[in-house]
Every structure is written in structure tokens, then in C-alpha cells.
Design an enzyme around this catalytic site. Structure first.
Site: not given
Length: 343
Positions: A146-147
Site C-alpha cells: 500500500g501507499c
């Protein structure tokens, strides 16, 4: 190499298309969407008029397997766990940009995502694809990070891998541009709510927390938890992460920089800033870079780490392509050699 993209009309899928068109060793074979078929992307996104004429298609696993070597899945969470399985079974390269295969504990996934988890045997097959720290480079099934997790883990890795910090001291203050919330509009991402505003959301409950903890405890099993907050800020792209930790023993600014520079000396997309220089979101916009700034306060014995990325590139599509390059034995930076957009 022939690739297919499932979820081509979302922000992550659009970035994959933009970036893969710059990759000399990759051709896009098919594009797939749940929301639209038989139309070209340019119907919805006119900026792609001269870039991609292939029609959007329904998801047909048999056709995708016949036409592709690699499948990118850029769907919201809860979908990939079902649709990825035929491609994994067929031995294709599969890179999932959703969170469905990141967490090795099915119960954790169901708790934090509120959805049923993927089958255990497929979770076990997926490698967590933090590109700079891949353990099994030959793996063909990648759970793309994920970011928030990417920015946080790259910021913490040198210290935690060397077990240099008080394991109870980690505080992460992470801020995201609105595109991180995805394409589907909501009241909280409405222009009038986000413009000239800053909103704290998912306090202590963001789904990237267990993902971050899973990796941190691989590096230092003594870490019991992290304090993690997330905010929306009125920019389109970007993750700005400020991390505070206490070292076990005092450290000089020079020692801190030397540690980070040596850790990332062979990482083409991690740039350590000079002393007393801290990165901005704009200096990584539309790029695959993670820029990191560092400070140590002797009076408080606190290290501050500033880690910035573009959430759609290094935090999604760019890292996915970086992972493809690693598994295909391409140069790690193939298709990603471009400078950030500025201003």
C-alpha cells in the site's frame, strides 16, 4: 512481454497504462473493466486518445491466460482474492495492487478490511513486494504494498533492520492527496470538503497498520505496536509521512545519514536528502522516487524521518512495474526512468 490489466479504468490502472507505454520490453495485450466494456479508454479519459485504442473487455480468464505473460490486478480490495486465482494457477506473473494478499493472517485481513479473506494457500504463495527489500526475487505472485505502507517502511527500514530504535517509540503522521481515496466520489472527498481543509481519518484503524506491523516485526520482532495517523490534504497526488522514533543510543546526524545512504546505495528510486534538507511532495510527483529527509534532536533524543512518495506511482503502479522488472530480470528502472513533474 505481454501484459493484461484488470481494473484499467481506476486511478491505479490508468497509471499502469501510462507507465507501461514507456516500457520497451512490455506490450499491453488486453484491458479489462467491471464498469465498462467494448469502449476504449479514451471514451472516459480523452487524454488517452492517442495512447490506447484497445477496447475495454470483460474479464475472461481463458483469453487472458492465452494472450498474457503477466496480469496486473488494480481493483479495490475484496475482488482480487477471487479473480486472481486462475492466473496464479496457470503460472502467469501476477501482481495485485489491492490489499487482498498482503496480510499473511486471514483473521487480521477480515478484521481490518471487513471482508472475507483469500484462500490460505494463495496468501502463502504471494510475496510482499516492497521492491527494495524483496526476499525471493524469483517469485511470480506479488502482493504490491500500500501507499502509506511503502512510505513508512522505506522511512523506517534502515533503523529497524539494524534494531537501533526503542521499539515502543514509533509515531507515524501520514498525509495523503485525495487520489489515495480512489476514483469513486464520497462526501469526505467532495471538493467543498477537501479544498482548503485537512481531515484526520481512520484514526488508529487504517488498514495499512497491520501491513506495516507485519513487515516491521520481520525486521525487529520486539516492536509491539506503532502510533499511526492518516490525514487527507487538498492535493491530488502525494504521500507526506513524518515519522518520529527514539534511538536506543544517541546518534549523530552524520551517522544517521551514513546509515541511510549505505542502506539505499543500490536502490535507484530512494533518494536521501542532504543534511538539513527535507523533501516536498512536488519533488516526487508523477515519479517512482521515494525521497527521505532526516533529523536528530540531541535534546529530546528523537529522530525525525520525512518520507515522501507519489501514491499512484511509487505507492501503486510504479512499484508494481518495479516488481515486474525484478521478477522478469529486466533492469529495475526499466520503464520508470523519468523525472518528476514540476511545478
Amino acid at each position: 512481454m505481454k501484459v493484461s490489466i484488470i481494473g484499467a479504468t481506476g486511478y491505479g490502472g490508468l497509471e499502469l497504462i501510462r507507465l507501461l507505454h514507456q516500457h520497451a520490453s512490455v506490450d499491453i495485450a488486453t484491458l479489462h473493466s467491471f464498469s465498462a466494456q467494448s469502449e476504449t479508454l479514451a471514451t472516459f479519459y480523452p487524454h488517452l486518445k492517442d495512447l490506447e485504442a484497445s477496447p475495454l473487455e470483460k474479464i475472461n480468464p481463458t483469453e487472458i491466460i492465452e494472450k498474457s505473460d503477466t496480469v496486473f490486478i488494480a481493483t479495490p480490495s475484496g475482488i482480487a482474492k477471487d479473480i486472481a486465482l486462475p492466473y496464479v494457477d496457470a503460472g502467469l506473473n501476477v501482481i495485485d495492487l489491492s490489499g487482498d494478499f498482503r496480510l499473511k493472517d486471514r483473521q487480521l485481513y477480515e478484521k481490518w478490511y471487513g471482508k472475507s479473506a483469500a484462500p490460505t494457500e494463495y496468501i502463502a504463495k504471494a510475496e510482499y513486494g516492497l521492491a527494495e527489500f524483496r526476499e525471493k526475487k524469483e517469485t511470480t505472485f506479488i502482493a504490491n504494498p500500500g501507499c502509506y505502507a511503502t512510505a513508512t517502511l522505506l522511512g523506517l527500514a534502515p533503523l529497524t533492520k539494524n534494531k537501533l530504535i526503542d521499539p515502543t517509540s514509533i509515531i507515524v503522521d501520514a498525509k495523503s492527496g485525495i487520489s489515495g481515496a480512489g476514483k469513486v466520489p464520497s462526501a469526505s472527498t467532495h471538493f467543498t470538503e477537501t479544498n482548503e481543509n485537512m481531515t484526520l481519518y481512520k484514526m488508529n484503524s487504517h488498514q495499512h497498520i497491520p501491513e506495516i506491523m507485519q513487515q516491521l516485526t520481520k525486521w525487529d520482532e520486539s516492536i509491539p505496536a506503532i502510533q499511526f495517523s492518516t490525514s487527507l490534504i487538498p492535493i491530488t497526488r502525494g504521500i507526506f509521512t513524518t515519522i518520529y522514533v527514539k534511538p536506543k543510543n544517541p546518534i549523530t546526524q552524520k551517522e544517521l545519514h551514513t546509515l541511510y545512504e549505505s542502506t539505499y546505495e543500490n536502490a535507484p528510486f530512494v533518494r536521501i536528502q542532504p543534511e538539513n534538507v527535507y523533501p516536498t511532495v512536488k519533488q516526487v510527483t508523477a515519479s517512482n522516487y521515494c525521497d527521505i529527509g532526516l533529523a536528530y534532536n540531541e535534546k529530546t533524543n528523537v529522530i525525525t524521518i520525512v518520507s515522501v512518495i507519489d501514491n499512484l506511482v511509487k505507492g501503486a503502479a510504479g512499484q508494481a512495474i518495479q516488481n515486474l522488472n525484478i521478477m522478469a530480470n529486466f533492469a529495475e528502472s526499466d520503464g520508470l526512468r523519468f523525472i518528476p513533474v514540476y511545478p
